[in-house]
Write an enzyme that holds these catalytic residues in place. Structure first.
Site, PDB file in Angstrom:
ATOM      1  N   PRO A  28       0.683  -1.082   0.101  1.00  0.00           N
ATOM      2  CG  PRO A  28      -0.658  -1.579   1.541  1.00  0.00           C
ATOM      3  CD  PRO A  28       0.664  -1.944   1.272  1.00  0.00           C
TER       4      PRO A  28
ATOM      5  CD  GLU B  22      -0.635  -5.402   9.561  1.00  0.00           C
ATOM      6  OE1 GLU B  22      -1.639  -5.975   9.496  1.00  0.00           O
ATOM      7  OE2 GLU B  22      -0.579  -4.025   9.118  1.00  0.00           O
TER       8      GLU B  22
ATOM      9  NE  ARG C  50      -4.756  -4.529 -22.483  1.00  0.00           N
ATOM     10  CZ  ARG C  50      -4.630  -3.230 -22.948  1.00  0.00           C
ATOM     11  NH1 ARG C  50      -3.537  -2.363 -22.512  1.00  0.00           N
ATOM     12  NH2 ARG C  50      -5.313  -2.913 -23.931  1.00  0.00           N
TER      13      ARG C  50
ATOM     14  CG  ASP D 281      -3.992   0.434 -24.324  1.00  0.00           C
ATOM     15  OD1 ASP D 281      -3.362  -0.109 -23.610  1.00  0.00           O
ATOM     16  OD2 ASP D 281      -5.390   0.160 -24.312  1.00  0.00           O
TER      17      ASP D 281
HETATM   18  C1  LIG Z   1      -1.528  -0.446   6.385  1.00  0.00           C
HETATM   19  O1  LIG Z   1      -0.510  -1.256   6.383  1.00  0.00           O
HETATM   20  C2  LIG Z   1      -0.795  -2.384   5.612  1.00  0.00           C
HETATM   21  C3  LIG Z   1       0.382  -3.002   5.205  1.00  0.00           C
HETATM   22  C4  LIG Z   1      -0.077  -4.401   4.675  1.00  0.00           C
HETATM   23  C5  LIG Z   1      -1.529  -4.711   4.319  1.00  0.00           C
HETATM   24  C6  LIG Z   1      -1.637  -6.192   3.976  1.00  0.00           C
HETATM   25  N1  LIG Z   1      -0.752  -6.288   2.750  1.00  0.00           N
HETATM   26  C7  LIG Z   1       0.375  -7.261   3.001  1.00  0.00           C
HETATM   27  C8  LIG Z   1       1.067  -7.431   1.807  1.00  0.00           C
HETATM   28  C9  LIG Z   1       0.489  -6.697   0.954  1.00  0.00           C
HETATM   29  C10 LIG Z   1       1.001  -6.156  -0.262  1.00  0.00           C
HETATM   30  C11 LIG Z   1       0.076  -5.387  -0.966  1.00  0.00           C
HETATM   31  C12 LIG Z   1      -1.135  -4.619  -0.428  1.00  0.00           C
HETATM   32  C13 LIG Z   1      -1.799  -3.453  -1.193  1.00  0.00           C
HETATM   33  C14 LIG Z   1      -1.470  -2.713  -2.234  1.00  0.00           C
HETATM   34  C15 LIG Z   1      -2.480  -1.901  -2.405  1.00  0.00           C
HETATM   35  N2  LIG Z   1      -2.582  -1.026  -3.601  1.00  0.00           N
HETATM   36  N3  LIG Z   1      -3.537  -1.855  -1.482  1.00  0.00           N
HETATM   37  N4  LIG Z   1      -2.885  -2.867  -0.498  1.00  0.00           N
HETATM   38  C16 LIG Z   1      -1.439  -4.894   1.007  1.00  0.00           C
HETATM   39  C17 LIG Z   1      -0.516  -5.992   1.673  1.00  0.00           C
HETATM   40  C18 LIG Z   1      -2.388  -4.000   4.943  1.00  0.00           C
HETATM   41  C19 LIG Z   1      -2.151  -2.759   5.591  1.00  0.00           C
END
Ligand SMILES: COc1ccc(Cn2ccc3ccc(-c4cc(N)[nH]n4)cc32)cc1
Length: 242
Positions: free
Chosen positions: A88, A115, A157, A172
């Site tokens: 995230p 996490e 793609r 595109d």
């Molecule tokens: C707030 O901190 C957090 C940290 C990790 C998580 C759960 N988590 C664990 C690995 C992982 C990889 C990617 C993502 C992800 C990518 C996007 N765009 N949204 N969420 C989420 C992910 C939840 C919250």
């Protein structure tokens, strides 16, 4: 040009849909090679532990560096690659990112859960290869697997031979900077709703103008940020009506 894609995850089954339909056919056609690896194959303890409590406290668990190090060393032994870690907290994954990665020979995706992954995994590999920490959008998922599916689809793609109608980069959507407008097909009238006359007029200039107007209208309504990002000369006088 072939691309080799490897994915490391504790839920290999989550990636099964990549072998369906269009992407599945691209794999069968040898345009793409896909390897999905279970992170737990590189654990040595009876519990196959991949996570532990976070230093500094806080909620949830963090994925241990040792297991990831052994897994990625094994997967990366096959040759140089770009390492992609969904998170995230990553840089935004965009069409430009997909375009850039479509030129790579090898992509290795590390799917985190809990996490996330101990930061030293990214830091240690960043010293010897390109490592991208990327986000697919401003919403929080439970793990990286869904993000990897999104990114693999967006990249594959673009590879020659994958799409039936090879959409050239500039045509595109998102490449003229505007959102796609509405699309229609038969029947001409459906539940009391008719296809816009102009699309059946055969007047190709009028059709092009109408489509551009609908794209501008939709972009102004839904993504004004894209309009602001357009280069100065992108909108002509007729466009500015919106
Ligand atoms: C707030 O901190 C957090 C940290 C990790 C998580 C759960 N988590 C664990 C690995 C992982 C990889 C990617 C993502 C992800 C990518 C996007 N765009 N949204 N969420 C989420 C992910 C939840 C919250």
């Amino acid at each position: 040009r072939r691309v080799r894609i490897d994915v490391v995850t504790i839920f290999p089954g989550y990636l099964a849909p990549l072998r369906e339909a269009l992407l599945g056919r691209a794999i069968e056609a040898g345009l793409v090679e896909l390897g999905v690896h279970d992170l737990r194959d590189w654990t040595h303890d009876v519990h196959q532990a991949v996570d532990d409590s976070p230093y500094g406290g806080g909620p949830g668990m963090v994925m241990r560096p040792q297991v990831w190090g052994e897994a990625l060393d094994a997967v990366l032994a096959a040759g140089p690659a770009r390492l992609v870690v969904p998170t995230p907290a990553g840089r935004p994954f965009t069409q430009a990112t997909a375009q850039a990665w479509a030129g790579e020979e090898r992509l290795v995706f590390a799917c985190g859960r809990y996490e996330g992954i101990d930061q030293r995994v990214v830091d240690s590999y960043a010293a010897r290869m390109p490592v991208d920490e990327v986000s697919i959008g401003d919403y929080v998922l439970v793990g990286g697997e869904v993000a990897v599916m999104v990114m693999v689809e967006a990249v594959v793609r673009l590879l020659p031979g994958v799409l039936g109608n090879p959409v050239s980069a500039q045509e595109d959507s998102f490449s003229d900077g505007l959102l796609e407008g509405p699309a229609y097909t038969r029947p001409v009238s459906w539940r009391g709703l008719d296809v816009p006359e102009v699309l059946r007029s055969g007047n190709h200039a009028a059709i092009a103008r109408w489509r551009r107007d609908r794209a501008l209208e939709r972009t102004a309504a839904r993504r004004p940020d894209l309009l602001d990002a357009l280069p100065e000369d992108a909108l002509d006088r007729a466009d500015r009506a919106f």
